[in-house]
Design an enzyme around this catalytic site. Structure first.
Site, short mmCIF file in Angstrom:
data_model
loop_
_atom_site.label_atom_id
_atom_site.label_comp_id
_atom_site.label_asym_id
_atom_site.label_seq_id
_atom_site.Cartn_x
_atom_site.Cartn_y
_atom_site.Cartn_z
N TYR A 169 0.84 -1.17 0.00
CA TYR A 169 0.00 0.00 0.00
C TYR A 169 0.89 1.24 0.00
CZ TYR A 169 -2.70 3.93 0.99
OH TYR A 169 -3.23 5.18 0.87
N HIS A 218 -2.04 -1.12 6.17
CA HIS A 218 -3.27 -0.93 5.40
C HIS A 218 -4.15 -2.18 5.41
CE1 HIS A 218 -5.49 1.69 2.53
NE2 HIS A 218 -4.82 2.59 3.20
MG MG Z 1 -3.58 4.59 6.56
#
Ligand code: MG
Length: 412
Positions: A169, A218
């Site tokens: 992420y 994430h």
């Molecule tokens: Mg975040």
């Protein structure tokens, strides 16, 4: 209508919603006009991915509840909007509620001639320290980026790195490593758990000990994998490890936190105040980091900040590009006035956003500076905003198509 006589007869005369996407992210802003000429308020109702559902909730359902009400009744109007749908909460309805709540605080500040942070008790600190994001397809690229941010004065930096053919992420993978892969954004827990400690070892080696380092999982790990990662990062003294598990597994966070040698920050996907409060009361977080509009605005966030203060938990409100400048100002009002403040996520808005929203908080040299004008101290140029119409799609690529090596969708 109003159930008691108003001390000052200032009525809400209109509710309008402005959606603008100057950075390709839909910023949803509520504007409340009042019976006093020139007195209006702005509130952040941003839910980029489903912006039109928020607009519909506001214009079809909420508008008729608030027009005619006294602008002073912030708490009562908030409860009215919240309870009026019977089934309440969730990101759509809470974003709508947030837009109204923040706009009413803006009006209150303008009436008093004070910035909202003074209505909340005044500053406990000067400008607000922020963390920013460094990312790259390789460790070297990420650390190059981090070095440039440190040179610009930032003391807290989040590090995210991809690897050959695999993203993380916030960071792409380099292309070409898996040419036959049937998915665009491959992600492998095995490679991720092996590589992330190497990233932080290299970071401490190159960046030294004078910078605070952060990392965002994430939501992609199981609770036990989160513990494995947290333990592997212990030598590198992280400021926090963010969102180690998905919201579906928030009830497992207390065990993750108990076994983690690094502070756990979580909550940006919480969509109700009770859900966020349970993260604190159950011992699931060292830092609470809600998306303030997704939990209903400044009023509920202030209650959560108080709960954090009483619980030895700190705050780190969520604020990348999908928070409007008005929402960013609300975050800063919380940061300036709460003893529970830990750190603030910082977004450096481009010039076009400052032009559309004069008074947008300025982020420089590691700190965010709020406007000191009454209310949020932010105006909205609706003509300029209309030159950047809303967009559909974009976020789905990372939020809905991150796939494991076997092709299965990963939690974003
Ligand atoms: Mg975040």
């Amino acid at each position: 209508m109003t159930p008691w006589p108003a001390r000052e007869d200032i009525r809400i005369t209109d509710l309008r919603v402005i959606v603008t996407a100057p950075e390709g992210v839909n910023l949803v802003v509520v504007r409340l006009d009042t019976s006093v000429p020139g007195l209006s308020g702005l509130g952040c109702a941003t839910f980029h991915q489903r912006y039109d559902a928020v607009v519909s909730a506001l214009t079809t359902h909420v508008r008729e509840l608030v027009v005619g009400r006294s602008a002073a009744d912030i708490s009562d109007i908030g409860r009215l909007v919240h309870f009026s749908s019977y089934w309440r909460g969730g990101p759509v309805l809470n974003s709508a509620l947030s837009g109204v709540d923040m706009a009413l605080w803006d009006i209150a500040g303008k009436r008093a001639g004070m910035p909202v942070y003074e209505l909340l008790g005044g500053r406990l600190r000067g400008d607000v320290p922020v963390y920013v994001h460094a990312s790259g397809a390789t460790v070297a690229e990420t650390l190059d980026h981090a070095e440039s941010l440190i040179a610009a004065g930032f003391s807290h930096v989040r590090l995210q790195t991809g690897q050959p053919g695999l993203g993380t992420y916030g960071a792409p993978g380099s292309r070409g490593a898996y040419p036959l892969a049937p998915y665009p954004d491959g992600w492998s827990v095995q490679h991720y758990l092996a590589q992330t400690p190497k990233l932080f070892a290299a970071a401490r080696e190159r960046l030294g000990d004078d910078v605070e380092l952060l990392h965002d999982v994430h939501s992609r790990l199981t609770p036990k994998q989160a513990v494995v990662l947290a333990r592997s990062l212990e030598p590198y003294r992280l400021f926090f490890l963010e969102d180690p598990v998905a919201p579906e597994h928030y009830d497992r966070l207390p065990e993750v936190r108990a076994a983690s040698p690094v502070p756990i920050a979580c909550g940006e996907l919480a969509v109700s105040v009770p859900e966020a409060a349970r993260l604190v009361s159950a011992g699931g977080v060292d830092l609470l980091r809600c998306h303030v509009s997704a939990i209903g605005g400044l009023t509920p966030a202030r209650k959560l900040a108080d709960l954090c203060e009483l619980s030895g938990v700190q705050t780190a409100w969520h604020a990348p590009a999908d928070v409007s400048p008005v929402g960013a100002a609300a975050n800063l009002a919380l940061d300036l006035t709460s003893p529970a403040f830990g750190i603030q996520e910082g977004h450096v808005y481009p010039d076009v956003v400052h032009e559309i929203f004069p008074g947008t908080p300025v982020v420089q040299a590691g700190y965010a500076q709020p406007s000191n004008a009454p209310g949020w101290g932010i105006e909205l140029d609706e003509k300029l905003a209309a030159e950047h119409p809303p967009v559909v799609g974009g976020h789905e690529r990372w939020a809905g198509t991150v796939r494991r090596p076997d092709g299965a969708i990963e939690a974003p």
